[in-house]
Design a protein around this motif. Structure first.
Motif, mmCIF file in Angstrom:
data_model
loop_
_atom_site.group_PDB
_atom_site.id
_atom_site.type_symbol
_atom_site.label_atom_id
_atom_site.label_comp_id
_atom_site.label_asym_id
_atom_site.label_seq_id
_atom_site.Cartn_x
_atom_site.Cartn_y
_atom_site.Cartn_z
ATOM 1 N N ARG A 76 0.828 -1.212 0.000
ATOM 2 C CA ARG A 76 0.000 0.000 0.000
ATOM 3 C C ARG A 76 0.861 1.260 0.000
ATOM 4 O O ARG A 76 0.344 2.359 0.122
ATOM 5 N N ALA A 77 2.155 1.072 -0.062
ATOM 6 C CA ALA A 77 3.065 2.226 -0.113
ATOM 7 C C ALA A 77 3.992 2.039 -1.307
ATOM 8 O O ALA A 77 5.197 2.256 -1.220
ATOM 9 N N THR A 78 3.425 1.583 -2.410
ATOM 10 C CA THR A 78 4.246 1.255 -3.576
ATOM 11 C C THR A 78 3.865 2.068 -4.815
ATOM 12 O O THR A 78 4.728 2.673 -5.449
ATOM 13 N N LEU A 79 2.578 2.092 -5.148
ATOM 14 C CA LEU A 79 2.166 2.772 -6.380
ATOM 15 C C LEU A 79 2.247 4.290 -6.186
ATOM 16 O O LEU A 79 1.740 4.822 -5.202
ATOM 17 N N LYS A 80 2.889 4.936 -7.152
ATOM 18 C CA LYS A 80 3.048 6.394 -7.055
ATOM 19 C C LYS A 80 1.706 7.067 -7.282
ATOM 20 O O LYS A 80 0.951 6.688 -8.169
ATOM 21 N N GLY A 81 1.397 8.070 -6.463
ATOM 22 C CA GLY A 81 0.195 8.858 -6.657
ATOM 23 C C GLY A 81 -1.074 8.174 -6.196
ATOM 24 O O GLY A 81 -2.170 8.688 -6.384
ATOM 25 N N LEU A 82 -0.977 6.998 -5.597
ATOM 26 C CA LEU A 82 -2.182 6.286 -5.147
ATOM 27 C C LEU A 82 -2.577 6.830 -3.775
ATOM 28 O O LEU A 82 -3.609 7.461 -3.615
#
Lengths: 100, 240
Positions: free
Chosen positions: B210-216
């Motif tokens: 949950r701390a991987t995709l940029k801008g999510l």
């Protein structure tokens, strides 16, 4: 026309009896029992000052088949050790009652 | 490298993990139903994702730990492959006795869904090598049973063997109290994640995916989690 009639003689089956097993699972001493503590605190605050300790666990009722009471007990212990309780944090006890 | 993500009835982070791994370009991902006997292709990494397998019935992770696929998961671990359990996946690994300990209800009796900080205790594992030892990173947490418990003696041994890999910290680097121990859920010694003695099975409550995709959502500290796994297999390949 020859009709073959095969009569299957039932193999001699061991007499299986039915038992009702009531398994109680409780947090072990020394394992933080948050639910027990919360219930204990609430009871006390509602005037039940005689309450010294509350433990909250799980109650599981099974209907099982076994040859006799001792086999039923063995089976329940296996199930309790294997799945119904987690031996690291919980202990269990059970009662058996023959049915029918 | 190839990843298998196991899907249990009630898993809800399975696709988050897949998306994180695909975004990090770690190679193909197979989604594997819990009732399968094995994997379509031998995975290098197996992920047991977060969620509420079997509705958390009996104990969190207890029923999932008995799933058919778990025999194959154990096989991958025994062969030295990586096994990762996130949140409910961590609970499943402890119930399957692939990791020591148990996860008890949070001391607050509440489900905690929050930003959390963890300190990387060791940077020499397949799951942490892209971080610096002592680095504080932000991974979200979302759980009701996250209090890591082990009887005192065994806890001491776990610590002595350096099996605590992630520990909750109270804030991010740069602030005055950065990295000080803090236990949002009452976890013993602030433990957020542990590794097995052979160093290839990791369980952690926080969610790096949950701390991987940029801008999510804010925070991408989880990218180096997956990068660590990539480095691990890259190094294996380079060493032939």
């Amino acid at each position: 026309m020859i009709i073959l009639v095969i009569i299957r003689l039932g193999r001699h089956k061991k007499d299986m009896r039915c038992f009702k097993a009531d398994v109680t699972v409780l947090p072990k001493d020394g394992v933080l029992d948050i639910q027990g503590k919360a219930v204990e605190k609430t009871l006390r605050s509602h005037g039940y000052s005689e309450v010294d300790e509350v433990r909250v666990g799980r109650f599981i009722r099974l209907a099982i088949r076994a040859e006799d009471e001792s086999e039923a007990g063995e089976k329940i212990c296996r199930m309790a050790d294997d799945l119904l309780s987690n031996g690291l944090i919980e202990s269990y006890s059970y009662t058996l009652e023959a049915m029918r | 490298m190839r990843t298998a993500v196991v899907v249990f009835p009630g898993s809800n982070c399975d696709r988050d993990v897949m998306n994180a791994i695909l975004d990090m370009e770690l190679g193909p991902v197979d989604m594997v139903w819990h009732d399968e006997d094995g994997f379509p292709e031998r995975p290098d990494l197996v992920v047991l994702p977060g969620g509420f397998s079997y509705g958390d019935y009996l104990r969190s992770g207890a029923l999932a730990a008995k799933s058919r696929v778990m025999k194959a998961v154990r096989g991958i671990a025994d062969e030295g492959g990586l096994v990762l359990g996130i949140c409910n996946g961590f609970q499943i690994l402890t119930e399957a006795r692939m990791l020591p300990g148990a996860l008890l209800p949070n001391t607050s009796m509440r489900f905690i869904c929050a930003k959390s900080f963890v300190r990387v205790e060791r940077a020499d594992t397949p799951f942490t090598n892209a971080y610096a030892s002592g680095q504080v990173v932000q991974f979200p947490i979302a759980h009701h049973e996250g209090l890591y418990f082990l009887p005192p003696d065994e806890l001491g041994e776990l610590e002595a063997r350096g099996q605590v890999v992630y520990r909750y910290a109270n804030s991010s680097a740069g602030s005055a109290d950065a990295g000080e121990e803090y236990s949002p859920n009452g976890s013993l010694n602030g433990i957020a994640g542990i590794i097995n003695a052979s160093g290839n099975v990791l369980g952690l409550m926080p969610h790096p995916e949950r701390a991987t995709l940029k801008g999510l959502i804010r925070g991408t500290d989880g990218r180096n989690f997956w990068q660590s796994i990539r480095n691990h297999f890259g190094a294996l390949e380079a060493n032939g």
